[in-house]
Design a protein around this motif. Structure first.
Motif, PDB file in Angstrom:
ATOM      1  N   LYS A  71      -6.617  16.918   5.729  1.00 19.95           N
ATOM      2  CA  LYS A  71      -7.572  17.616   6.584  1.00 19.95           C
ATOM      3  C   LYS A  71      -8.680  16.683   7.075  1.00 19.95           C
ATOM      4  CE  LYS A  71      -6.883  22.125   4.350  1.00 19.95           C
ATOM      5  NZ  LYS A  71      -7.537  23.225   3.599  1.00 19.95           N
ATOM      6  N   LYS A  72      -8.705  15.462   6.537  1.00 21.42           N
ATOM      7  CA  LYS A  72      -9.805  14.547   6.850  1.00 21.42           C
ATOM      8  C   LYS A  72      -9.505  13.595   8.002  1.00 21.42           C
ATOM      9  CE  LYS A  72     -12.481  16.022   3.522  1.00 21.42           C
ATOM     10  NZ  LYS A  72     -13.742  16.737   3.825  1.00 21.42           N
ATOM     11  N   PHE A  73      -8.310  13.641   8.537  1.00 20.81           N
ATOM     12  CA  PHE A  73      -8.017  12.750   9.656  1.00 20.81           C
ATOM     13  C   PHE A  73      -7.008  13.377  10.604  1.00 20.81           C
ATOM     14  CE2 PHE A  73      -4.341  11.826   7.104  1.00 20.81           C
ATOM     15  CZ  PHE A  73      -3.366  11.424   7.995  1.00 20.81           C
ATOM     16  N   ASN A  74      -7.059  12.925  11.846  1.00 28.33           N
ATOM     17  CA  ASN A  74      -6.093  13.414  12.832  1.00 28.33           C
ATOM     18  C   ASN A  74      -5.808  12.365  13.897  1.00 28.33           C
ATOM     19  OD1 ASN A  74      -8.462  13.423  14.270  1.00 28.33           O
ATOM     20  ND2 ASN A  74      -8.611  15.660  14.437  1.00 28.33           N
ATOM     21  N   ILE A  93       0.854  -1.188   0.000  1.00 27.60           N
ATOM     22  CA  ILE A  93       0.000   0.000   0.000  1.00 27.60           C
ATOM     23  C   ILE A  93       0.890   1.238   0.000  1.00 27.60           C
ATOM     24  CG2 ILE A  93      -1.827   1.270   1.183  1.00 27.60           C
ATOM     25  CD1 ILE A  93      -2.673  -1.510   0.233  1.00 27.60           C
ATOM     26  N   PHE A  94       0.632   2.145  -0.937  1.00 26.34           N
ATOM     27  CA  PHE A  94       1.344   3.423  -0.971  1.00 26.34           C
ATOM     28  C   PHE A  94       0.357   4.532  -0.649  1.00 26.34           C
ATOM     29  CE2 PHE A  94       2.372   7.218  -3.606  1.00 26.34           C
ATOM     30  CZ  PHE A  94       3.474   7.654  -2.878  1.00 26.34           C
ATOM     31  N   LYS A  95       0.742   5.410   0.289  1.00 21.73           N
ATOM     32  CA  LYS A  95      -0.131   6.509   0.705  1.00 21.73           C
ATOM     33  C   LYS A  95       0.554   7.855   0.451  1.00 21.73           C
ATOM     34  CE  LYS A  95      -0.348   4.670   4.833  1.00 21.73           C
ATOM     35  NZ  LYS A  95      -0.668   4.365   6.262  1.00 21.73           N
ATOM     36  N   LEU A  96      -0.155   8.735  -0.219  1.00 18.56           N
ATOM     37  CA  LEU A  96       0.287  10.123  -0.398  1.00 18.56           C
ATOM     38  C   LEU A  96      -0.724  11.002   0.330  1.00 18.56           C
ATOM     39  CD1 LEU A  96       1.832  12.508  -1.550  1.00 18.56           C
ATOM     40  CD2 LEU A  96       0.644  12.179  -3.726  1.00 18.56           C
ATOM     41  N   ILE A  97      -0.291  11.580   1.427  1.00 12.96           N
ATOM     42  CA  ILE A  97      -1.167  12.420   2.242  1.00 12.96           C
ATOM     43  C   ILE A  97      -0.822  13.880   1.971  1.00 12.96           C
ATOM     44  CG2 ILE A  97      -1.936  12.951   4.586  1.00 12.96           C
ATOM     45  CD1 ILE A  97      -0.829  10.142   5.367  1.00 12.96           C
ATOM     46  N   PHE A  98      -1.776  14.616   1.449  1.00 14.13           N
ATOM     47  CA  PHE A  98      -1.527  16.013   1.090  1.00 14.13           C
ATOM     48  C   PHE A  98      -2.319  16.940   2.005  1.00 14.13           C
ATOM     49  CE2 PHE A  98      -5.071  14.481  -1.453  1.00 14.13           C
ATOM     50  CZ  PHE A  98      -6.020  15.487  -1.313  1.00 14.13           C
ATOM     51  N   HIS A  99      -1.747  18.085   2.271  1.00 14.18           N
ATOM     52  CA  HIS A  99      -2.399  19.095   3.108  1.00 14.18           C
ATOM     53  C   HIS A  99      -2.060  20.463   2.529  1.00 14.18           C
ATOM     54  CE1 HIS A  99      -3.490  20.379   7.507  1.00 14.18           C
ATOM     55  NE2 HIS A  99      -4.134  21.060   6.590  1.00 14.18           N
ATOM     56  N   HIS A 100      -3.045  21.083   1.889  1.00  9.98           N
ATOM     57  CA  HIS A 100      -2.823  22.366   1.212  1.00  9.98           C
ATOM     58  C   HIS A 100      -3.270  23.537   2.093  1.00  9.98           C
ATOM     59  CE1 HIS A 100      -1.897  19.999  -2.224  1.00  9.98           C
ATOM     60  NE2 HIS A 100      -3.144  19.681  -2.521  1.00  9.98           N
TER      61      HIS A 100
END
Length: 218
Positions: A187-190, A5-12
């Motif tokens: 922004k959808k998880f913490n 599994i590859f995850k790219l987590i972005f936060h703009h």
């Protein structure tokens, strides 16, 4: 069956001002904003977190992926002809630079010929790393941190420019053969449970966790 599994987590749209030192007491006069100040655009930056999971062996970290080299090559394709600099050297490849730095250290990616920056101060253990990171972003540089993971390391990129599109297409070419790719809105998880969603709800990911397929369009 692909189990990586590859995850790219972005936060703009993160406020660049939040990287200022918070140690000084609040000055009420600074809180009084004139209309001119209010109308000024508030500089922002983006962050991108690259992580991986080997579900078969229950190992966590970008470096555990069988396609780790391919991920780094995709980043290289996203930023061709860019200058790659660590606190001790210059490199032609992101892969070599990542291998050369220690955990919590950063390398700088820049289109500028001269980097007027003490890269050693980007180390997260440095008291001035936020101030130095802000300076790097304000002068147009990108930074790539090597951060600890459970079984190795992940990568964390900061950029004042939103470079999601530049990275998306080279990474998309790696599916479906190399891994399942999830693009995640930061922004959808913490919570840590959300971060490791693949261990408990892989086939029904939370809202804002989008699986990328070869036919996916932006």
């Amino acid at each position: 069956m692909v189990t990586d599994i590859f995850k790219l987590i972005f936060h703009h749209d993160q406020r660049l001002s939040k990287l200022d030192d918070q140690d000084s007491p609040v000055n009420p006069k600074k809180m009084e904003s004139s209309l001119e100040d209010f109308m000024k655009p508030d500089p922002t930056f983006s962050s991108f977190f690259f992580s991986g999971t080997d579900l078969d062996e229950e190992r966590f970290g970008l470096n555990v992926l069988n396609a780790f080299d391919e991920v780094i090559n995709a980043l290289q394709m996203a930023f061709p002809n860019i200058q790659i600099v660590t606190q001790t050297n210059k490199y032609l490849s992101i892969k070599d630079a990542v291998e050369a730095i220690d955990l919590n250290e950063a390398l700088v990616l820049s289109n500028e010929d001269k980097i007027d920056l003490d890269i050693s101060d980007l180390n997260t253990k440095s008291n001035s790393h936020k101030k130095t990171l802000k300076k790097a972003l304000e002068t147009g540089h990108m930074t790539l941190y090597k951060v600890p993971a459970r079984n190795g390391f992940d990568l964390l990129m900061y950029s004042q420019k939103n470079v999601y599109r530049e990275m998306f297409f080279p990474l998309q070419k790696l599916v479906p053969d190399h891994f399942r790719f999830f693009s995640i809105n930061g922004k959808k998880f913490n919570t840590e449970r959300h971060f490791f969603f693949e261990t408990w709800t892989l086939d029904r990911p939370p809202h804002g966790f989008e699986e990328v397929h070869p036919e996916t369009v932006l």
